[in-house]
Design a protein around this motif. Structure first.
Motif, PDB file in Angstrom:
ATOM      1  N   ASP A 172      37.000 -27.581   9.998  1.00 29.17           N
ATOM      2  CA  ASP A 172      37.250 -28.586   8.966  1.00 29.17           C
ATOM      3  C   ASP A 172      38.118 -29.741   9.463  1.00 29.17           C
ATOM      4  O   ASP A 172      38.564 -30.562   8.659  1.00 29.17           O
ATOM      5  N   PRO A 232      26.390 -25.229   1.669  1.00 29.48           N
ATOM      6  CA  PRO A 232      26.808 -23.957   2.254  1.00 29.48           C
ATOM      7  C   PRO A 232      26.031 -22.781   1.664  1.00 29.48           C
ATOM      8  O   PRO A 232      25.352 -22.916   0.640  1.00 29.48           O
ATOM      9  N   ASP A 291      32.407 -28.832  -1.709  1.00 23.98           N
ATOM     10  CA  ASP A 291      33.341 -29.430  -0.752  1.00 23.98           C
ATOM     11  C   ASP A 291      34.291 -28.340  -0.253  1.00 23.98           C
ATOM     12  O   ASP A 291      35.133 -27.851  -0.996  1.00 23.98           O
ATOM     13  N   ALA A 292      34.146 -27.984   1.013  1.00 26.41           N
ATOM     14  CA  ALA A 292      34.944 -26.887   1.574  1.00 26.41           C
ATOM     15  C   ALA A 292      36.403 -27.250   1.755  1.00 26.41           C
ATOM     16  O   ALA A 292      37.223 -26.369   2.049  1.00 26.41           O
ATOM     17  N   THR A 293      36.773 -28.516   1.585  1.00 32.06           N
ATOM     18  CA  THR A 293      38.174 -28.912   1.689  1.00 32.06           C
ATOM     19  C   THR A 293      38.854 -28.985   0.328  1.00 32.06           C
ATOM     20  O   THR A 293      40.021 -29.358   0.250  1.00 32.06           O
ATOM     21  N   LEU A 317      36.064 -24.408  -3.456  1.00 26.78           N
ATOM     22  CA  LEU A 317      35.894 -23.294  -2.532  1.00 26.78           C
ATOM     23  C   LEU A 317      36.010 -21.964  -3.270  1.00 26.78           C
ATOM     24  O   LEU A 317      35.227 -21.028  -3.032  1.00 26.78           O
ATOM     25  N   ILE A 338      30.269 -22.189   5.694  1.00 24.03           N
ATOM     26  CA  ILE A 338      30.371 -23.642   5.623  1.00 24.03           C
ATOM     27  C   ILE A 338      29.571 -24.267   6.761  1.00 24.03           C
ATOM     28  O   ILE A 338      29.737 -23.895   7.925  1.00 24.03           O
ATOM     29  N   ARG A 339      28.730 -25.217   6.432  1.00 19.75           N
ATOM     30  CA  ARG A 339      27.960 -25.927   7.454  1.00 19.75           C
ATOM     31  C   ARG A 339      28.562 -27.287   7.799  1.00 19.75           C
ATOM     32  O   ARG A 339      28.423 -27.748   8.932  1.00 19.75           O
ATOM     33  N   SER A 390      31.889 -30.181   6.695  1.00 14.47           N
ATOM     34  CA  SER A 390      32.965 -30.731   5.869  1.00 14.47           C
ATOM     35  C   SER A 390      33.437 -32.018   6.541  1.00 14.47           C
ATOM     36  O   SER A 390      32.687 -32.995   6.608  1.00 14.47           O
TER      37      SER A 390
END
Length: 466
Positions: free
Chosen positions: A178, A201, A274-276, A281, A320-321, A323
């Motif tokens: 990330d 994801p 959004d993984a951030t 998450l 996660i692919r 971010s």
């Protein structure tokens, strides 16, 4: 002074932090890029620490449940061959010695080839590999901030079970996935596709107690499972809710156990999670397991060989692919993938096609000459994509390196991450005092990588033996 608060914020009191240690190179993140970076740095004489948030290594390959190495193989003169070599070969040997490495598996009409593995064997092999190389490990530690001295990172701050601590080093390699460290250091970045979404994801899971001969006959090809999904929808519309087309079901080392890649995690707006974002998450983890329950019902009811199967594992986290992607000296592009691009500052090979996980589907885009009997259908990776703007003693390797949205859809695969990590670790260990990563002479770096087994194509287009 004690902490103070207002309606929406709390001001934390200043505090002195203990120094965990001082190192030549600190690597953040223990996925393929971080593993290769750590081993390479230590092998070249650097006092190296790897910081990992979990209690095991492997990144998305273990925590995300990916269970195969993608992008190690590419087509040259119509023949599929391994084109990613170097320190990764040692890891493959160690996994194989533990009985955890499967034979290569082809797909997409022979256009891709992967190597699946047992997750537990991968974890143990990675431990052994790094310790043998002299890498120090700090598990259960999360990058929280950096201390800057002009354009240099002087210390990394991490959260641990012993509290917040500081780690000093001469050079840092961000393999967090990330771009956490780069972000803390003020490196410019792009998030997802720049339009509020990105590569969707997936939460991966494994199914055991499968009747392997019947399952292989029913879904031995990638397209077969999608045909079964379409047939079930035609027979009973609405009975099953599928998050996407393009399901991927493949047997593992034990053919009675199958890996399932079919979920797709959206946020409340219908875009890629959004993984951030902590809330997204958290919600995504719940949604992934909900989709797994739904899809498993379909497998048991409709797919031959799965009637008596059971879910044996759900990945520890959503896979996660994409971010953050940093802005570096060069951004690998989709055109670079399609054109099988070469670079004067090449550090190795990316052999995976563009794999764009869009809303409800997967869009595969291959090198234009993928079916040609002459030439190579893979691209080189440039050194410049690892070198961020604004910070002089930081490299970024892995899925968060400098790439466009389309370029990242290919080079995020594990094969390219091993390549980036080996180059970053080698460069970090051999950087001269006072030298910036942006000023490195790439020719000596390339020579070291070749000596360490990295595969390069000869300039005339004929493959160079590793």
């Amino acid at each position: 002074m004690p902490a103070s608060s207002s309606l929406n914020t709390i001001t934390e009191a200043a505090r002195s932090l203990p120094i965990y240690g001082e190192f030549d190179v600190v690597v953040i993140g223990g996925g393929p890029a971080g593993l290769a970076a750590s081993v390479s740095a230590a092998r070249h004489g650097a006092r190296t620490l790897l910081v990992e948030r979990y209690g095991f290594l492997g990144g998305m390959g273990t925590a995300g449940g990916v269970t195969n190495f993608a992008g190690l193989y590419g087509r040259h003169d119509g023949e599929m061959r391994q084109v990613v070599h170097g320190v990764v070969d040692e890891l493959l040997e160690r996994i194989d010695a533990l009985g955890g490495l499967n034979a290569p598996q082809d797909g997409m009409q022979g256009r891709i080839r992967v190597r699946s593995y047992d997750v537990s064997a991968y974890k143990c092999a990675a431990d052994q590999w790094l310790l043998a190389a002299g890498v120090q490990l700090l598990f259960h530690a999360w990058a929280a901030a950096v201390v800057m001295d002009g354009r240099h990172i002087s210390a990394l701050l991490v959260e641990t079970k012993s509290g917040r601590q500081a780690i000093r080093a001469q050079r840092f390699i961000d393999c967090s996935g990330d771009a956490d460290v780069a972000h803390f250091a003020g490196v410019p970045f792009e998030l997802g596709d720049g339009q509020g979404s990105g590569l969707f994801p997936s939460t991966m899971f494994r199914v055991g107690h499968v009747d392997a001969p019947r399952a292989l006959a029913a879904v031995g090809e990638f397209k077969a499972i999608n045909e079964l999904m379409a047939q079930s929808q035609a027979k009973a519309p609405g009975r099953y809710q599928f998050a996407r087309e393009g399901a991927i079901l493949r047997p593992q080392k034990n053919p009675s156990e199958w890996r399932v890649n079919v979920t797709q995690i959206r946020n409340a707006a219908g875009q890629a999670m959004d993984a951030t974002d902590a809330r997204q998450l958290s919600d995504g983890e719940l949604e992934g397991r909900r989709q797994i329950s739904e899809y498993f019902r379909f497998l048991r009811n409709e797919v031959p060989g799965f009637e008596h199967s059971a879910i044996v594992d759900i990945a520890p986290q959503v896979g996660i692919r994409e971010s953050r992607r940093i802005q570096g000296l060069y951004a690998l592009s989709g055109e670079d993938i399609l054109s099988s691009a070469r670079f004067d500052d090449a550090i190795g090979i990316n052999a995976w096609p563009m794999e764009l996980h869009g809303q409800g589907r997967i869009d595969w885009q291959f090198a234009r000459n993928i079916d040609s009997p002459i030439g190579r259908a893979y691209n080189e990776l440039p050194w410049r994509m690892l070198v961020p703007e604004a910070v002089d003693n930081l490299l970024v390797a892995g899925r968060c390196a400098s790439m466009t949205h389309q370029g990242q859809s290919a080079a995020r695969a594990s094969g390219a991450c091993f390549v980036m990590g080996q180059a970053a670790g080698t460069a970090a260990a051999t950087l001269q005092a006072g030298q910036r990563f942006a000023d490195i002479d790439v020719k000596p770096l390339q020579q070291r990588l070749k000596q360490d087994g990295v595969y390069f194509d000869a300039a005339d287009g004929q493959a160079q033996s590793p």
